[in-house]
Motif scaffolding. Structure first.
Motif, PDB file in Angstrom:
ATOM      1  N   ILE A 102       0.840  -1.200   0.000  1.00  0.00           N
ATOM      2  CA  ILE A 102       0.000   0.000   0.000  1.00  0.00           C
ATOM      3  C   ILE A 102       0.879   1.257   0.000  1.00  0.00           C
ATOM      4  CG2 ILE A 102      -1.643   1.330   1.389  1.00  0.00           C
ATOM      5  CD1 ILE A 102      -2.754  -1.443   2.329  1.00  0.00           C
ATOM      6  N   GLY A 103       1.945   1.215   0.813  1.00  0.00           N
ATOM      7  CA  GLY A 103       2.861   2.350   0.883  1.00  0.00           C
ATOM      8  C   GLY A 103       3.550   2.632  -0.445  1.00  0.00           C
ATOM      9  N   THR A 104       3.884   1.573  -1.177  1.00  0.00           N
ATOM     10  CA  THR A 104       4.537   1.736  -2.484  1.00  0.00           C
ATOM     11  C   THR A 104       3.597   2.390  -3.484  1.00  0.00           C
ATOM     12  OG1 THR A 104       5.968  -0.187  -2.099  1.00  0.00           O
ATOM     13  CG2 THR A 104       5.683   0.525  -4.381  1.00  0.00           C
ATOM     14  N   PHE A 105       2.337   1.951  -3.469  1.00  0.00           N
ATOM     15  CA  PHE A 105       1.346   2.590  -4.348  1.00  0.00           C
ATOM     16  C   PHE A 105       1.282   4.092  -4.079  1.00  0.00           C
ATOM     17  CE2 PHE A 105      -1.028  -1.660  -4.577  1.00  0.00           C
ATOM     18  CZ  PHE A 105      -0.610  -1.910  -5.867  1.00  0.00           C
ATOM     19  N   LYS A 106       1.244   4.456  -2.804  1.00  0.00           N
ATOM     20  CA  LYS A 106       1.113   5.867  -2.440  1.00  0.00           C
ATOM     21  C   LYS A 106       2.389   6.630  -2.787  1.00  0.00           C
ATOM     22  CE  LYS A 106      -1.255   7.144   1.157  1.00  0.00           C
ATOM     23  NZ  LYS A 106      -2.492   7.606   0.516  1.00  0.00           N
ATOM     24  N   LYS A 107       3.545   6.022  -2.517  1.00  0.00           N
ATOM     25  CA  LYS A 107       4.819   6.682  -2.807  1.00  0.00           C
ATOM     26  C   LYS A 107       4.958   6.974  -4.297  1.00  0.00           C
ATOM     27  CE  LYS A 107       9.822   6.059  -2.288  1.00  0.00           C
ATOM     28  NZ  LYS A 107      10.899   5.140  -1.811  1.00  0.00           N
ATOM     29  N   ASN A 108       4.499   6.040  -5.116  1.00  0.00           N
ATOM     30  CA  ASN A 108       4.604   6.194  -6.572  1.00  0.00           C
ATOM     31  C   ASN A 108       3.411   6.944  -7.167  1.00  0.00           C
ATOM     32  OD1 ASN A 108       6.998   4.732  -6.486  1.00  0.00           O
ATOM     33  ND2 ASN A 108       5.988   2.778  -6.919  1.00  0.00           N
ATOM     34  N   ASN A 109       2.520   7.413  -6.269  1.00  0.00           N
ATOM     35  CA  ASN A 109       1.303   8.108  -6.708  1.00  0.00           C
ATOM     36  C   ASN A 109       0.492   7.251  -7.683  1.00  0.00           C
ATOM     37  OD1 ASN A 109      -0.412  10.336  -6.507  1.00  0.00           O
ATOM     38  ND2 ASN A 109       0.420  11.274  -8.359  1.00  0.00           N
ATOM     39  N   ASP A 110       0.526   5.951  -7.441  1.00  0.00           N
ATOM     40  CA  ASP A 110      -0.208   4.999  -8.279  1.00  0.00           C
ATOM     41  C   ASP A 110      -1.614   4.836  -7.695  1.00  0.00           C
ATOM     42  OD1 ASP A 110      -1.181   2.969  -9.825  1.00  0.00           O
ATOM     43  OD2 ASP A 110       0.399   1.518  -9.353  1.00  0.00           O
ATOM     44  N   ILE A 111      -2.452   5.818  -7.942  1.00  0.00           N
ATOM     45  CA  ILE A 111      -3.799   5.814  -7.375  1.00  0.00           C
ATOM     46  C   ILE A 111      -4.609   4.636  -7.917  1.00  0.00           C
ATOM     47  CG2 ILE A 111      -5.910   7.134  -7.054  1.00  0.00           C
ATOM     48  CD1 ILE A 111      -3.401   8.252  -5.664  1.00  0.00           C
TER      49      ILE A 111
ATOM     50  N   GLY B 294      -3.519   1.702  -8.926  1.00  0.00           N
ATOM     51  CA  GLY B 294      -3.075   0.473  -8.273  1.00  0.00           C
ATOM     52  C   GLY B 294      -3.582   0.373  -6.845  1.00  0.00           C
ATOM     53  N   LEU B 295      -3.556   1.499  -6.124  1.00  0.00           N
ATOM     54  CA  LEU B 295      -4.016   1.534  -4.733  1.00  0.00           C
ATOM     55  C   LEU B 295      -5.503   1.187  -4.645  1.00  0.00           C
ATOM     56  CD1 LEU B 295      -3.436   2.258  -1.728  1.00  0.00           C
ATOM     57  CD2 LEU B 295      -4.130   4.589  -2.288  1.00  0.00           C
ATOM     58  N   LEU B 296      -6.301   1.802  -5.515  1.00  0.00           N
ATOM     59  CA  LEU B 296      -7.742   1.574  -5.474  1.00  0.00           C
ATOM     60  C   LEU B 296      -8.092   0.159  -5.919  1.00  0.00           C
ATOM     61  CD1 LEU B 296      -9.142   4.978  -6.790  1.00  0.00           C
ATOM     62  CD2 LEU B 296      -8.835   4.206  -4.429  1.00  0.00           C
ATOM     63  N   LYS B 297      -7.337  -0.367  -6.864  1.00  0.00           N
ATOM     64  CA  LYS B 297      -7.576  -1.740  -7.316  1.00  0.00           C
ATOM     65  C   LYS B 297      -7.288  -2.724  -6.170  1.00  0.00           C
ATOM     66  CE  LYS B 297      -6.413  -4.974 -11.039  1.00  0.00           C
ATOM     67  NZ  LYS B 297      -5.607  -5.184 -12.278  1.00  0.00           N
ATOM     68  N   PHE B 298      -6.223  -2.460  -5.416  1.00  0.00           N
ATOM     69  CA  PHE B 298      -5.881  -3.338  -4.294  1.00  0.00           C
ATOM     70  C   PHE B 298      -6.927  -3.207  -3.188  1.00  0.00           C
ATOM     71  CE2 PHE B 298      -3.011  -4.331  -0.532  1.00  0.00           C
ATOM     72  CZ  PHE B 298      -3.054  -5.706  -0.752  1.00  0.00           C
ATOM     73  N   LYS B 299      -7.374  -1.978  -2.934  1.00  0.00           N
ATOM     74  CA  LYS B 299      -8.435  -1.766  -1.940  1.00  0.00           C
ATOM     75  C   LYS B 299      -9.705  -2.507  -2.330  1.00  0.00           C
ATOM     76  CE  LYS B 299     -11.089   1.343  -2.576  1.00  0.00           C
ATOM     77  NZ  LYS B 299     -12.393   1.447  -3.326  1.00  0.00           N
TER      78      LYS B 299
END
Length: 281
Positions: A139-148, A150-155
């Motif tokens: 989750i932290g990597t998604f946020k660090k890379n601003n990969d919104i 990817g973050l939402l897909k994982f959520k």
């Protein structure tokens, strides 16, 4: 055990309550992606000895779920609503049992009302960067890379039925002990209108907890609440290092590890209740 509702700031908050209010009180704060339902066995087992109160946060379980445009879903605001819940019920002295999201909510409460806290019971809830696990790092990597995306897909995966079963069953040492009602109940609540938006908002806000870690650690050092740590070793959000870090700052601490995961109480409710009873006594 009774299911009750109370109005807090014009929102209906559902909570489970059991036991004699004259006995020691335990306030149980649930984690993601669950509700007070996760504590049902603990509450039933301990209700003859203690007074137990377990709220569903606003936006969770059977509590009201206002639109994200009507209520700002941050950990700070949810902690404030739980603080208002505590004050409305007149709880002035209690043990604080926290799981996952219950950690950043509960630690905010403990630092605000240190005189209320009789002791901490921590179950897979982090207050140290050293304990961030595989999924936490992802989750932290998604946020660090601003990969919104990817973050939402994982959520979305984590709150899907497949993702819920993954969390409950694949981290368990004996999946047969996990009652399907647990992940099916979570899924039913997560199917409510607006639930996805609520979880998205809190995922986006989780980073606000990290700057608070130092403050919470100072609370541990200065107030030294007696503490019981119960930890599922297979948790992919928070690993064992997160549990062990508490002993750096807390002197009166008892620690137990279980061959389970994020929802280790599904397998070890009986063992947990025995440890909680011995801890309070």
């Amino acid at each position: 055990m009774k299911g009750k509702t109370i109005s807090i700031n014009n929102y209906s908050i559902f909570y489970r309550e059991a036991g004699n209010p004259e006995n020691e009180t335990i306030l149980l704060l649930h984690g993601f992606p669950s509700s007070s339902h996760m504590y049902r066995e603990i509450i039933n087992e301990l209700s003859d000895k203690y007074h137990l109160v377990a709220p569903d946060y606003i936006g969770f379980g059977l509590s009201d779920m206002p639109l994200v445009s009507e209520f700002e879903y941050t950990f700070e605001n949810i902690a404030k609503s739980v603080s208002d819940f505590i004050e409305t019920l007149g709880l002035k002295s209690f043990y604080l049992l926290m799981h996952d999201y219950g950690g950043p909510i509960g630690f905010r409460i403990a630092t605000t009302y240190p005189s209320y806290i009789k002791g901490l019971i921590i179950q897979n809830a982090n207050a140290y960067m050293e304990g961030i696990g595989e999924w936490g790092m992802k989750i932290g990597t998604f946020k660090k890379n601003n990969d919104i995306e990817g973050l939402l897909k994982f959520k979305d995966y984590l709150i899907s039925l497949e993702g819920l079963k993954d969390q409950y069953l694949n981290e368990a040492s004996n999946p047969d002990k996990v009652d399907p009602i647990s992940y099916l109940t979570d899924k039913a609540f997560l199917n409510r209108t607006n639930a996805n938006e609520v979880q998205t908002a809190l995922f986006s806000d989780y980073g606000s907890n990290f700057p608070k870690y130092t403050e919470w650690q100072e609370y541990f050092k200065n107030h030294q609440p007696k503490t019981l740590v119960l930890w599922g070793k297979n948790d992919r959000y928070f690993n064992q290092n997160g549990a062990k870090e508490y002993s750096k700052d807390l002197q009166n601490i008892e620690m137990h590890f279980f061959e389970g995961g994020h929802f280790m109480l599904e397998e070890y409710a009986k063992e947990a209740t025995e440890l909680i009873t011995n801890f309070i006594n």
